[in-house]
Design a protein around this motif. Structure first.
Motif, PDB file in Angstrom:
ATOM      1  N   UNK A 131       0.832  -1.196   0.000  1.00  0.00           N
ATOM      2  CA  UNK A 131       0.000   0.000   0.000  1.00  0.00           C
ATOM      3  C   UNK A 131       0.872   1.253   0.000  1.00  0.00           C
ATOM      4  N   UNK A 132       1.961   1.234   0.780  1.00  0.00           N
ATOM      5  CA  UNK A 132       2.846   2.385   0.869  1.00  0.00           C
ATOM      6  C   UNK A 132       3.554   2.633  -0.456  1.00  0.00           C
ATOM      7  N   UNK A 133       4.144   1.583  -1.033  1.00  0.00           N
ATOM      8  CA  UNK A 133       4.899   1.747  -2.267  1.00  0.00           C
ATOM      9  C   UNK A 133       4.015   2.172  -3.435  1.00  0.00           C
ATOM     10  N   UNK A 134       2.771   1.765  -3.420  1.00  0.00           N
ATOM     11  CA  UNK A 134       1.840   2.156  -4.480  1.00  0.00           C
ATOM     12  C   UNK A 134       1.136   3.467  -4.185  1.00  0.00           C
ATOM     13  N   UNK A 135       1.450   4.080  -3.019  1.00  0.00           N
ATOM     14  CA  UNK A 135       0.833   5.341  -2.596  1.00  0.00           C
ATOM     15  C   UNK A 135      -0.679   5.222  -2.565  1.00  0.00           C
ATOM     16  N   UNK A 136      -1.144   4.097  -2.060  1.00  0.00           N
ATOM     17  CA  UNK A 136      -2.592   3.854  -1.978  1.00  0.00           C
ATOM     18  C   UNK A 136      -3.313   4.780  -1.026  1.00  0.00           C
ATOM     19  N   UNK A 137      -2.559   5.508  -0.202  1.00  0.00           N
ATOM     20  CA  UNK A 137      -3.151   6.458   0.729  1.00  0.00           C
ATOM     21  C   UNK A 137      -3.395   7.821   0.082  1.00  0.00           C
ATOM     22  N   UNK A 138      -2.989   7.993  -1.176  1.00  0.00           N
ATOM     23  CA  UNK A 138      -3.153   9.267  -1.885  1.00  0.00           C
ATOM     24  C   UNK A 138      -4.340   9.153  -2.837  1.00  0.00           C
ATOM     25  N   UNK A 139      -5.280  10.091  -2.754  1.00  0.00           N
ATOM     26  CA  UNK A 139      -6.490  10.005  -3.569  1.00  0.00           C
ATOM     27  C   UNK A 139      -6.290  10.506  -4.994  1.00  0.00           C
ATOM     28  N   UNK A 140      -5.658  11.652  -5.147  1.00  0.00           N
ATOM     29  CA  UNK A 140      -5.484  12.227  -6.470  1.00  0.00           C
ATOM     30  C   UNK A 140      -4.595  11.327  -7.336  1.00  0.00           C
ATOM     31  N   UNK A 141      -5.050  11.019  -8.532  1.00  0.00           N
ATOM     32  CA  UNK A 141      -4.355  10.053  -9.387  1.00  0.00           C
ATOM     33  C   UNK A 141      -2.963  10.534  -9.779  1.00  0.00           C
ATOM     34  N   UNK A 142      -2.830  11.784 -10.226  1.00  0.00           N
ATOM     35  CA  UNK A 142      -1.531  12.302 -10.649  1.00  0.00           C
ATOM     36  C   UNK A 142      -0.568  12.411  -9.475  1.00  0.00           C
ATOM     37  N   UNK A 143      -1.073  12.866  -8.346  1.00  0.00           N
ATOM     38  CA  UNK A 143      -0.220  12.956  -7.163  1.00  0.00           C
ATOM     39  C   UNK A 143       0.216  11.569  -6.717  1.00  0.00           C
ATOM     40  N   UNK A 144      -0.704  10.609  -6.767  1.00  0.00           N
ATOM     41  CA  UNK A 144      -0.377   9.241  -6.361  1.00  0.00           C
ATOM     42  C   UNK A 144       0.739   8.668  -7.237  1.00  0.00           C
ATOM     43  N   UNK A 145       0.677   8.955  -8.535  1.00  0.00           N
ATOM     44  CA  UNK A 145       1.695   8.466  -9.480  1.00  0.00           C
ATOM     45  C   UNK A 145       3.078   8.999  -9.116  1.00  0.00           C
ATOM     46  N   UNK A 146       3.141  10.269  -8.764  1.00  0.00           N
ATOM     47  CA  UNK A 146       4.406  10.894  -8.414  1.00  0.00           C
ATOM     48  C   UNK A 146       4.914  10.411  -7.060  1.00  0.00           C
TER      49      UNK A 146
END
Length: 488
Positions: A131-146
């Protein structure tokens, strides 16, 4: 009770020393009697843990702190023990039961009462790794990708954002994939040392121009797998090299392949001023290439640090390459003062056929080798302080170039602000109006026999204006920038 591995115990001792002294991880590892006393396998693991934690501790702390009520009150002993186990869980893929068990024992050696706390935190880290490595805690798609990209490389988000803005997402993705992996090692041979090539042959099978290996290298630079650079030896097994006296006697200098390409580009007959010589690795390479191709050449190697300047002089003397090199200590932003004694000896303000500015920079192209960089670097460093210093050095150096001479500017950064941005600012200035950009691939040295592959490699990594930029990747060499300007 699980028996604690000696590698982890030594790694913790060294990380605590780094916290207390602010020293560089590689320097402490190289000097550590504890590491030398370990079996080879354990020594390798200890080094991997120290370098990995030093490179990614900000990300490790993010996840550790998520499961602590009062993270600010955690002492350094417990925190570094948890970092070691968390690094294994997040980035090394160590089997969770083993990593947690070893982490708990590591904490127990420093604070027995904290063993239960460590067990709880590390189990949560293991459960939340993906979950951490995939940034699953971030909602915004572009922000999560970064954010996911930053976490996968153990890097600050702001730095990855700057890298993406400079080089694009795909190139940075390649760089991040290599971030926590060992960088390939290359060296440059001293042509005056008649046994160096033979000794390197015994280490790597072929001392001269061993081919680059790895998918990353092939994908990042299609010509790199066949590129040959005179004097270069690639694929060096570092541990075996250290076991010889090649480094001590100046038979070789360890240097990234792309840095060797840039040092070669700055090599030409006549007089040369090198600004920012450091410990003299590129000074060594330029002197070696000049000797190899029988160039009549005189160099002034300028460095701000007296200690580094002394180290440069000593290595050149051991190597027998010091004859035409004058090591000078002083400020590259004030060359009239720094070179006053040279001007006085020449009875004029000395100008040079070639001026090489190896500028201080963020080092973002060499973070695999210098794990402290990402978390010590600040946004204001790359936005203001470093580009301003780089432009000042370039402007000062430009005044010392003869008409028709070349001005070479280099960094080991991948950030546009420090590279193309500095060149654009310079060309737009009063000092820059006397210069024109010329392709790095058109440097005189590349017209010599033996440099055909190098010229093709440089062209492959040049932009439309002839500026050279490489990006790290798995199996590939470091990120370096070079621009070549000619005085009209």
């Amino acid at each position: 009770m699980t028996e604690l591995s000696p590698a982890r115990r030594v790694a913790l001792d060294i990380l605590l020393e780094l916290d207390e002294t602010g020293a560089y991880a590689r320097d402490v590892l190289d000097a550590s009697s504890e590491v030398r006393a370990l079996e080879r396998c354990d020594a390798g693991l200890a080094m991997r843990l120290v370098l990995g934690v030093a490179a990614s501790y900000g990300c490790l702390d993010d996840l550790i702190d998520a499961f602590c009520d009062k993270p600010g009150r955690m002492n350094a002993r417990i925190r570094n023990a948890l970092r070691i186990a968390a690094f294994e869980l997040i980035y090394l893929g160590t089997e969770p039961r083993a990593a947690v068990s070893q982490g708990v024992e590591l904490v127990r050696t420093r604070a027995k009462s904290a063993a239960g706390f460590a067990n709880f935190v590390l189990r949560r880290v293991a459960e939340n790794r993906t979950l951490y490595l995939e940034a699953g805690d971030i909602r915004d798609v572009e922000e999560r990708r970064l954010v996911a990209l930053a976490r996968q490389g153990g890097l600050p988000v702001w730095l990855v954002e700057e890298m993406v803005r400079s080089r694009g997402f795909t190139a940075v993705q390649d760089a991040v994939a290599a971030e926590l992996e060992p960088a390939p090692v290359s060296a440059h041979m001293n042509p005056l040392d008649k046994t160096a090539e033979e000794e390197l042959s015994a280490l790597v099978g072929s001392a001269r121009d061993v081919e680059l290996e790895g998918e990353g290298a092939a994908r990042h630079a299609s010509s790199a797998s066949t590129m040959r650079l005179p004097g270069a030896a690639l694929g060096i097994p570092t541990a075996r090299l250290v076991g010889t006296d090649l480094l001590r006697r100046g038979g070789v200098a360890v240097c990234d392949l792309n840095a060797q390409v840039i040092a070669s580009a700055a090599t030409m007959p006549g007089s040369c001023l090198e600004v920012g010589a450091g410990r003299g690795t590129k000074t060594f390479i330029m002197a070696a290439q000049a000797e190899r191709f029988e160039m009549e050449r005189e160099t002034v190697a300028l460095e701000l640090s007296k200690k580094k300047s002394r180290l440069n002089r000593r290595r050149l003397e051991r190597a027998g390459l010091a004859g035409a090199v004058h090591c000078v200590t002083g400020d590259g932003c004030n060359l009239d003062r720094t070179l006053a004694h040279i001007d006085e000896r020449a009875c004029e303000r000395r100008l040079f056929e070639s001026v090489f500015v190896d500028a201080p920079c963020s080092g973002t192209g060499t973070m695999r080798r210098h794990p402290e960089i990402p978390w010590r670097l600040l946004p204001e460093d790359v936005e203001e302080a470093l580009p301003e210093l780089q432009l000042a050095l370039l402007t000062s150096a430009a005044e010392r170039v003869k008409p028709g001479g070349q001005l070479v500017f280099a960094t080991c950064s991948v950030l546009r602000q420090e590279n193309e941005g500095v060149i654009e600012s310079f060309l737009g200035s009063e000092a820059g109006r006397a210069f024109e950009l010329a392709p790095v691939s058109s440097a005189p040295v590349f017209a010599l026999p033996g440099f055909e592959d190098v010229m093709a490699y440089v062209r492959e990594h040049e932009d439309a204006r002839g500026m050279f930029q490489t990006i790290p990747a798995l199996g590939a060499y470091d990120g370096h920038f070079c621009a070549r300007l000619v005085r009209t």
